[in-house]
Enzyme design. Structure first.
Site, short mmCIF file in Angstrom:
data_model
loop_
_atom_site.label_atom_id
_atom_site.label_comp_id
_atom_site.label_asym_id
_atom_site.label_seq_id
_atom_site.Cartn_x
_atom_site.Cartn_y
_atom_site.Cartn_z
N ASP A 233 0.85 -1.18 0.00
CA ASP A 233 0.00 0.00 0.00
C ASP A 233 0.89 1.24 0.00
O ASP A 233 2.12 1.12 -0.04
CB ASP A 233 -0.92 -0.01 1.24
N ASP A 235 1.39 4.74 2.28
CA ASP A 235 0.98 5.40 3.52
C ASP A 235 1.39 6.87 3.48
O ASP A 235 2.50 7.20 3.08
CB ASP A 235 1.67 4.72 4.71
N ASP A 328 -3.34 4.67 2.59
CA ASP A 328 -3.69 5.06 3.96
C ASP A 328 -3.34 6.52 4.16
O ASP A 328 -2.22 6.95 3.86
CB ASP A 328 -2.88 4.24 5.00
N1 DCT Z 1 2.60 -0.10 11.60
C1 DCT Z 1 2.78 -0.55 12.89
N2 DCT Z 1 1.93 -1.46 13.43
C2 DCT Z 1 0.91 -1.95 12.69
C3 DCT Z 1 0.71 -1.51 11.38
C4 DCT Z 1 1.58 -0.58 10.85
O1 DCT Z 1 3.69 -0.10 13.57
N3 DCT Z 1 0.09 -2.85 13.25
C5 DCT Z 1 3.52 0.90 11.06
C6 DCT Z 1 4.79 0.30 10.55
C7 DCT Z 1 4.83 0.61 9.10
C8 DCT Z 1 3.69 1.58 8.86
O2 DCT Z 1 2.90 1.58 10.00
C9 DCT Z 1 2.90 1.25 7.64
O3 DCT Z 1 2.37 -0.04 7.73
P1 DCT Z 1 2.32 -1.03 6.49
O4 DCT Z 1 1.86 -0.31 5.28
O5 DCT Z 1 1.56 -2.23 6.91
O6 DCT Z 1 3.85 -1.48 6.38
P2 DCT Z 1 4.98 -1.11 5.35
O7 DCT Z 1 6.23 -1.17 6.10
O8 DCT Z 1 4.65 0.15 4.63
O9 DCT Z 1 4.96 -2.34 4.38
P3 DCT Z 1 4.30 -2.49 2.93
O10 DCT Z 1 5.42 -2.18 1.99
O11 DCT Z 1 3.88 -3.90 2.84
O12 DCT Z 1 3.16 -1.53 2.80
MG MG Z 2 2.84 0.46 3.58
#
Ligand code: DCT
Ligand code: MG
Length: 386
Positions: A233, A235, A328
């Site tokens: 995703d 963010d 997000d």
């Molecule tokens: N995060 C966290 N705890 C969670 C969910 C998310 O601390 N339960 C934090 C860590 C990374 C950030 O929010 C964004 O989350 P993701 O999009 O799920 O992770 P990402 O590292 O961006 O991985 P991806 O590349 O898969 O989106």
């Molecule tokens: Mg992410």
């Protein structure tokens, strides 16, 4: 060169020298910073980790094990493998012998056994067992659907379902709005978001936010902020420097995207932030910020029609010139922005360890809203840090 009675492995030092490109060519090997296993911190926030993973074959294996334990809701074993994966990602060399992991933290017996098997056999039978396990395979598919977690996967598995196709075909299933969107755009969402797509969405988000708040700060967070080239995703953290806050900003952005036909799905979570109740004891939600989990329609350059040989292909190319992308958006008050940025940048393990480090080594509490000195707080003794 001795550390805690253990000689530093000269071979490790040699390999370090080979891999380091930033060191001057004429630097003698003896002046190289030696790798000392017993000095490696158990906290990932105290280690330097680049995207250059020298131990992918081990860390991929650990991540499969961790995921399987997550599916079994065995948090302790899941964390054990996640910690080991994080540690091996930080090593500046490839592990080739058991000696290489001697003295390192976060390497328990389970982890050690798998490393040994991979070194000796090239692969781990335990990991292969998991990869071939019917339950793991089904959960892996189910949880790849937006809005589906372990609980829903368990329910579907017990009903005898095994694949996303079977879930799609079962018209009796009661699905949430999120899951319906997750299945509708499944193929797009399961194919990863590229850096180019993230940049394109970033432009859209910045332009839209700035039509309402020209001074707003829009920052890409998550994996892309850590330099990754792909993600599941995109963010974003949004804040407005200065005194002006706009509680309606997120709604305005979403409404505009709706009008423009860019919004495929959206779930707005209002802020649950109460200043007097910080730090919050609630550990299940990441934070109290107003946020939105959305699916955006990202238009992509049209397929070059000259490559279409039949009219059917031409029609197909015209039907879909967009990709569904998970986005997000998180809105933070300006004074909490640094803490939110730290938390949302991730990785998850880095965040977990930062909070653990703050609690155990500094007697402090860190969350996405601030950093608090526990000795100056009353009534927060029960605060749990994983
Ligand atoms: N995060 C966290 N705890 C969670 C969910 C998310 O601390 N339960 C934090 C860590 C990374 C950030 O929010 C964004 O989350 P993701 O999009 O799920 O992770 P990402 O590292 O961006 O991985 P991806 O590349 O898969 O989106
Ligand atoms: Mg992410």
């Amino acid at each position: 060169c001795m550390e805690a009675g253990r000689p530093v492995d000269s071979e490790v030092k040699y390999r370090l020298m080979e891999q380091s490109q930033s060191l001057p060519l004429n630097m003698p090997a003896l002046e190289m910073p030696a790798f000392i296993a017993t000095k490696v911190s158990q906290y990932s926030c105290q280690r330097k980790t680049t995207l250059n993973n020298y131990n992918k074959k081990f860390t991929d294996a650990f991540e499969v094990m961790a995921e399987n334990y997550e599916f079994k809701e065995n948090e302790i074993f899941c964390l054990e493998f996640l910690r080991a994966a994080s540690l091996l990602k930080s090593l500046p060399f490839s592990v080739t012998r058991m000696k290489d992991i001697q003295g390192l933290p976060c390497v328990g017996d389970q982890v050690r056994d798998i490393i040994e098997e991979i070194i000796e056999e090239g692969e781990s039978s335990r990991v292969n067992e998991v990869l071939n396990d019917e339950r793991y395979k089904a959960f892996k598919q189910f949880t790849s659907v937006f809005g589906v977690g372990v609980k829903t996967s368990e329910k579907w598995y017990r009903m005898g379902l095994r694949t996303v196709e079977e879930v799609k075909a079962d018209k009796t299933l009661k699905l949430s709005k999120m899951q319906k969107a997750g299945l509708l755009y499944y193929e797009d969402l399961v194919s990863c978001v590229s850096k180019a797509e993230a940049d394109a969405v970033s432009l859209i988000v910045k332009n839209t936010v700035c039509t309402f708040l020209p001074d707003a700060l829009v920052t890409i967070t998550g994996g892309f902020r850590r330099g990754k080239n792909i993600g599941h995703d995109i963010d974003f953290l949004i804040t407005n420097p200065g005194p002006r806050e706009d509680d309606e900003l997120l709604h305005k952005v979403i409404d505009l995207w709706k009008k423009q036909g860019l919004l495929l799905y959206c779930d707005i979570i209002e802020s649950t932030f109460v200043k007097e109740q910080l730090p919050s004891r609630k550990v299940d939600a990441m934070d109290h910020f107003q946020k939105c989990f959305a699916i955006l329609k990202l238009y992509q350059p049209r397929v070059d029609n000259s490559t279409c040989n039949t009219s059917e292909q031409l029609e197909m190319a015209e039907v879909k010139d967009w990709k569904a992308i998970r986005v997000d958006l998180v809105i933070t008050p300006f004074e909490q922005y640094p803490y939110a940025l730290l938390g949302w940048t991730g990785s998850r393990q880095f965040g977990r360890d930062l909070r653990r480090y703050a609690a155990h080594e500094r007697k402090m509490i860190l969350d996405n809203h601030g950093l608090y000195d526990r000795r100056k707080l009353i009534n927060h003794f029960e605060y749990i840090v994983q």
